[in-house]
Design a protein around this motif. Structure first.
Motif, PDB file in Angstrom:
ATOM      1  N   TYR A 192     -54.632  21.262 -24.918  1.00  0.00           N
ATOM      2  CA  TYR A 192     -54.124  22.394 -25.703  1.00  0.00           C
ATOM      3  C   TYR A 192     -55.122  23.537 -25.845  1.00  0.00           C
ATOM      4  O   TYR A 192     -55.129  24.251 -26.846  1.00  0.00           O
ATOM      5  CB  TYR A 192     -53.688  21.922 -27.095  1.00  0.00           C
ATOM      6  N   GLY A 193     -55.983  23.699 -24.854  1.00  0.00           N
ATOM      7  CA  GLY A 193     -56.975  24.759 -24.903  1.00  0.00           C
ATOM      8  C   GLY A 193     -58.350  24.296 -25.365  1.00  0.00           C
ATOM      9  O   GLY A 193     -59.342  24.999 -25.165  1.00  0.00           O
ATOM     10  N   LEU A 194     -58.427  23.145 -25.994  1.00  0.00           N
ATOM     11  CA  LEU A 194     -59.712  22.586 -26.439  1.00  0.00           C
ATOM     12  C   LEU A 194     -60.415  21.866 -25.298  1.00  0.00           C
ATOM     13  O   LEU A 194     -59.772  21.247 -24.448  1.00  0.00           O
ATOM     14  CB  LEU A 194     -59.467  21.602 -27.578  1.00  0.00           C
ATOM     15  N   LEU A 214     -60.033  29.535 -25.845  1.00  0.00           N
ATOM     16  CA  LEU A 214     -60.443  30.843 -25.339  1.00  0.00           C
ATOM     17  C   LEU A 214     -59.722  31.982 -26.041  1.00  0.00           C
ATOM     18  O   LEU A 214     -58.535  31.885 -26.365  1.00  0.00           O
ATOM     19  CB  LEU A 214     -60.125  30.935 -23.845  1.00  0.00           C
ATOM     20  N   LEU A 215     -60.446  33.069 -26.225  1.00  0.00           N
ATOM     21  CA  LEU A 215     -59.825  34.298 -26.705  1.00  0.00           C
ATOM     22  C   LEU A 215     -59.092  35.011 -25.584  1.00  0.00           C
ATOM     23  O   LEU A 215     -58.054  35.644 -25.799  1.00  0.00           O
ATOM     24  CB  LEU A 215     -60.891  35.225 -27.295  1.00  0.00           C
ATOM     25  N   ASP A 216     -59.627  34.931 -24.377  1.00  0.00           N
ATOM     26  CA  ASP A 216     -59.065  35.646 -23.234  1.00  0.00           C
ATOM     27  C   ASP A 216     -57.981  34.829 -22.547  1.00  0.00           C
ATOM     28  O   ASP A 216     -57.899  33.613 -22.689  1.00  0.00           O
ATOM     29  CB  ASP A 216     -60.158  35.963 -22.216  1.00  0.00           C
ATOM     30  N   SER A 217     -57.170  35.518 -21.753  1.00  0.00           N
ATOM     31  CA  SER A 217     -56.174  34.836 -20.933  1.00  0.00           C
ATOM     32  C   SER A 217     -56.875  34.105 -19.795  1.00  0.00           C
ATOM     33  O   SER A 217     -58.040  34.342 -19.496  1.00  0.00           O
ATOM     34  CB  SER A 217     -55.165  35.842 -20.380  1.00  0.00           C
ATOM     35  N   VAL A 246     -57.167  25.124 -35.480  1.00  0.00           N
ATOM     36  CA  VAL A 246     -56.048  25.437 -34.599  1.00  0.00           C
ATOM     37  C   VAL A 246     -56.582  25.494 -33.170  1.00  0.00           C
ATOM     38  O   VAL A 246     -57.692  25.982 -32.927  1.00  0.00           O
ATOM     39  CB  VAL A 246     -55.417  26.792 -34.978  1.00  0.00           C
ATOM     40  N   LEU A 247     -55.808  25.004 -32.211  1.00  0.00           N
ATOM     41  CA  LEU A 247     -56.217  25.025 -30.808  1.00  0.00           C
ATOM     42  C   LEU A 247     -55.514  26.178 -30.101  1.00  0.00           C
ATOM     43  O   LEU A 247     -54.309  26.393 -30.288  1.00  0.00           O
ATOM     44  CB  LEU A 247     -55.894  23.696 -30.124  1.00  0.00           C
ATOM     45  N   TYR A 248     -56.270  26.910 -29.272  1.00  0.00           N
ATOM     46  CA  TYR A 248     -55.779  28.175 -28.712  1.00  0.00           C
ATOM     47  C   TYR A 248     -55.913  28.231 -27.193  1.00  0.00           C
ATOM     48  O   TYR A 248     -56.834  27.664 -26.603  1.00  0.00           O
ATOM     49  CB  TYR A 248     -56.577  29.350 -29.283  1.00  0.00           C
ATOM     50  N   ARG A 249     -54.997  28.989 -26.603  1.00  0.00           N
ATOM     51  CA  ARG A 249     -55.146  29.520 -25.257  1.00  0.00           C
ATOM     52  C   ARG A 249     -54.863  31.014 -25.336  1.00  0.00           C
ATOM     53  O   ARG A 249     -53.802  31.418 -25.842  1.00  0.00           O
ATOM     54  CB  ARG A 249     -54.178  28.856 -24.269  1.00  0.00           C
ATOM     55  N   ALA A 250     -55.825  31.812 -24.881  1.00  0.00           N
ATOM     56  CA  ALA A 250     -55.676  33.276 -24.919  1.00  0.00           C
ATOM     57  C   ALA A 250     -55.286  33.751 -26.313  1.00  0.00           C
ATOM     58  O   ALA A 250     -54.385  34.584 -26.469  1.00  0.00           O
ATOM     59  CB  ALA A 250     -54.665  33.722 -23.890  1.00  0.00           C
ATOM     60  N   SER A 251     -55.940  33.212 -27.310  1.00  0.00           N
ATOM     61  CA  SER A 251     -55.723  33.561 -28.721  1.00  0.00           C
ATOM     62  C   SER A 251     -54.367  33.137 -29.259  1.00  0.00           C
ATOM     63  O   SER A 251     -54.038  33.428 -30.408  1.00  0.00           O
ATOM     64  CB  SER A 251     -55.898  35.073 -28.952  1.00  0.00           C
ATOM     65  N   GLU A 252     -53.568  32.427 -28.442  1.00  0.00           N
ATOM     66  CA  GLU A 252     -52.256  31.977 -28.882  1.00  0.00           C
ATOM     67  C   GLU A 252     -52.325  30.517 -29.316  1.00  0.00           C
ATOM     68  O   GLU A 252     -52.806  29.668 -28.563  1.00  0.00           O
ATOM     69  CB  GLU A 252     -51.225  32.133 -27.757  1.00  0.00           C
ATOM     70  N   PRO A 253     -51.856  30.199 -30.528  1.00  0.00           N
ATOM     71  CA  PRO A 253     -51.921  28.815 -31.021  1.00  0.00           C
ATOM     72  C   PRO A 253     -51.123  27.865 -30.130  1.00  0.00           C
ATOM     73  O   PRO A 253     -50.005  28.172 -29.713  1.00  0.00           O
ATOM     74  CB  PRO A 253     -51.298  28.912 -32.415  1.00  0.00           C
ATOM     75  N   GLN A 254     -51.721  26.698 -29.853  1.00  0.00           N
ATOM     76  CA  GLN A 254     -51.088  25.673 -29.028  1.00  0.00           C
ATOM     77  C   GLN A 254     -50.812  24.394 -29.813  1.00  0.00           C
ATOM     78  O   GLN A 254     -49.870  23.665 -29.503  1.00  0.00           O
ATOM     79  CB  GLN A 254     -51.981  25.335 -27.825  1.00  0.00           C
ATOM     80  N   ALA A 255     -51.646  24.107 -30.796  1.00  0.00           N
ATOM     81  CA  ALA A 255     -51.506  22.852 -31.552  1.00  0.00           C
ATOM     82  C   ALA A 255     -52.251  22.957 -32.870  1.00  0.00           C
ATOM     83  O   ALA A 255     -53.167  23.759 -33.024  1.00  0.00           O
ATOM     84  CB  ALA A 255     -52.055  21.674 -30.738  1.00  0.00           C
ATOM     85  N   ASP A 256     -51.831  22.136 -33.820  1.00  0.00           N
ATOM     86  CA  ASP A 256     -52.486  21.981 -35.129  1.00  0.00           C
ATOM     87  C   ASP A 256     -52.492  23.264 -35.955  1.00  0.00           C
ATOM     88  O   ASP A 256     -53.413  23.525 -36.729  1.00  0.00           O
ATOM     89  CB  ASP A 256     -53.915  21.454 -34.963  1.00  0.00           C
ATOM     90  N   ARG A 257     -51.453  24.048 -35.829  1.00  0.00           N
ATOM     91  CA  ARG A 257     -51.331  25.259 -36.642  1.00  0.00           C
ATOM     92  C   ARG A 257     -50.493  24.932 -37.879  1.00  0.00           C
ATOM     93  O   ARG A 257     -49.285  25.079 -37.889  1.00  0.00           O
ATOM     94  CB  ARG A 257     -50.675  26.379 -35.840  1.00  0.00           C
TER      95      ARG A 257
END
Length: 427
Positions: free
Chosen positions: A366-368, A389-392, A241-252
């Protein structure tokens, strides 16, 4: 986290460490590499990370960190597949070059002859657009508003709106900013839409869907996992899963397989459907197989994908930045080949291992962020991928290059590990 070595390297380990390989087979240095990369991942608050180091063209050091799926607490491992973003363009370039080798594509010919519709810059209608221009981002095309509208509204197998409706002035999705103000040929501007045209070109010439052509002609022969079509990919449970600030952006997809019917799709209608610009999903370990194929002049593990002279043609400089003839993308792009980004090693710019020249590609979506670069003469290369990233906030830039901090810090660790100053060129 795991560490792997090629079979010849294991044989060497059972006898003694050869002097030329001390930087690879020293247990102390191996542990230091793991710790240093773990520090990079932890410091930058990455969700997950994979890194693979290639030395002497064959020996791998593989590192994994964190999670591919935070909800399921699934750790990153050898099977983890990422949507590798723009590194995908290298597979698209190889697909084009396979058809070039087969005599089915002339790199300097007007691509309109293959596509079945006219592709022309509205202000330079007399200048043919060629595959060479598309591969080197000198076609004049831009990722304008129409590109994003088209990507969100017409990327379905049954859509009546083909890619020509994005590229021609009379098309439903065309916007004036799909073309720059400069004449095609001399001026460089990185644009994803170039790969959409190339994917359509591959389909028109081969008669196959783009995703199937790449799978049959490149991925399967190299023993790579993944593919360009997430709806038909095997091992979907391994997709990060691709994330920004721990929020899923793609491939979830939570291990479940998304469904889509492709029976209505006509090859050559819209290659953007399969994301030739950025939608290849594969693991870091598989991506290294692809990289080694290019490092070895088109061959990996006895399987030849391209001829050495074709790879050399891809690697050669088509465009070189002179300060005025293109957009350097925050000082990252200084040279480009027929697909590959050519690294010139400029401080504050396209620097990976000091001033060592390299070829490859970077990716971001998407955060990757992702990288695949190598130097053939010294037999060294690196693959880096993080799923976010885990952080914002966003990734910070590095201190000495135009790469992001996690990339730059990984490169510095790997450069130190490889001890490049003591390496002699491969024969």
């Amino acid at each position: 986290m795991s560490r792997h070595y090629s079979r010849p390297f294991l044989t060497m380990l059972t006898t003694a460490c050869a002097t030329a390989l001390l930087t690879i087979c020293s247990p102390v240095l191996a542990l230091d590499l793991d710790k240093a990369l773990r520090d990079v991942a932890s410091k930058n608050r990455l969700v997950g990370m994979s890194a693979v180091v290639v030395a002497d063209g064959s020996a791998d050091s593989v590192f994994h960190y964190g999670f591919s799926d935070l909800d399921q607490q699934r750790p990153v491992n050898d099977r983890t597949m990422y949507r590798i973003a723009s590194i995908s363009k290298m597979a698209t370039a190889v697909a084009v070059m396979k058809l070039y080798e087969a005599g089915k594509i002339d790199l300097d010919r007007d691509v309109s002859d293959y596509l079945g519709f006219s592709l022309r810059h509205p202000e330079f209608a007399g200048v043919p657009i060629t595959a060479k221009m598309l591969l080197s981002h000198t076609s004049g095309l831009r990722d304008g508003k129409g590109y994003f509208d088209f990507s969100s509204g017409a990327l379905t197998p049954e859509s009546p709106f083909g890619i020509r409706t994005l590229l021609q002035e009379s098309g439903k999705y065309f916007t004036a900013d799909m073309w720059g103000s400069e004449q095609p040929g001399p001026f460089f501007t990185y644009a994803n839409v170039n790969s959409g045209v190339l994917g359509t070109l591959v389909e028109k010439v081969s008669g196959q869907r783009f995703d199937l052509f790449v799978k049959q002609e490149i991925l399967e022969p190299l023993g790579m996992d993944g593919g360009f079509n997430v709806y038909e990919i095997e091992g979907i449970e391994n997709l990060a899963v691709l994330y920004r600030a721990s929020e899923p952006q793609a491939d979830r997809f939570a291990g479940g397989h998304p469904a889509r019917d492709f029976s209505a799709y006509r090859p050559g209608h819209n290659g953007l459907l399969f994301g030739p610009q950025g939608s290849l999903r594969t693991s870091a370990v598989s991506l290294v197989r692809f990289m080694k194929m290019l490092m070895n002049g088109g061959e990996y593990d006895g399987v030849r994908i391209l001829k050495p002279e074709t790879v050399a043609l891809m690697d050669g400089a088509v465009w070189t930045f002179n300060g005025k003839n293109g957009d350097s993308y925050h000082n990252l792009f200084h040279e480009w080949g027929l697909g590959p980004h050519r690294i010139t090693g400029q401080k504050g710019g396209d620097r990976i291992f000091g001033n060592l020249p390299m070829v490859g590609h970077a990716g971001e979506a998407y955060g990757l962020i992702s990288d695949m670069y190598f130097n053939r003469e010294k037999g060294v290369g690196v693959v880096f991928i993080t799923n976010g990233l885990l952080d914002s906030g966003t990734f910070e830039y590095g201190e000495d290059s135009a790469f992001y901090a996690p990339e730059e810090e990984t490169f510095k660790v790997v450069e130190k590990y490889l001890n490049l100053s003591s390496r002699t060129p491969r024969k």
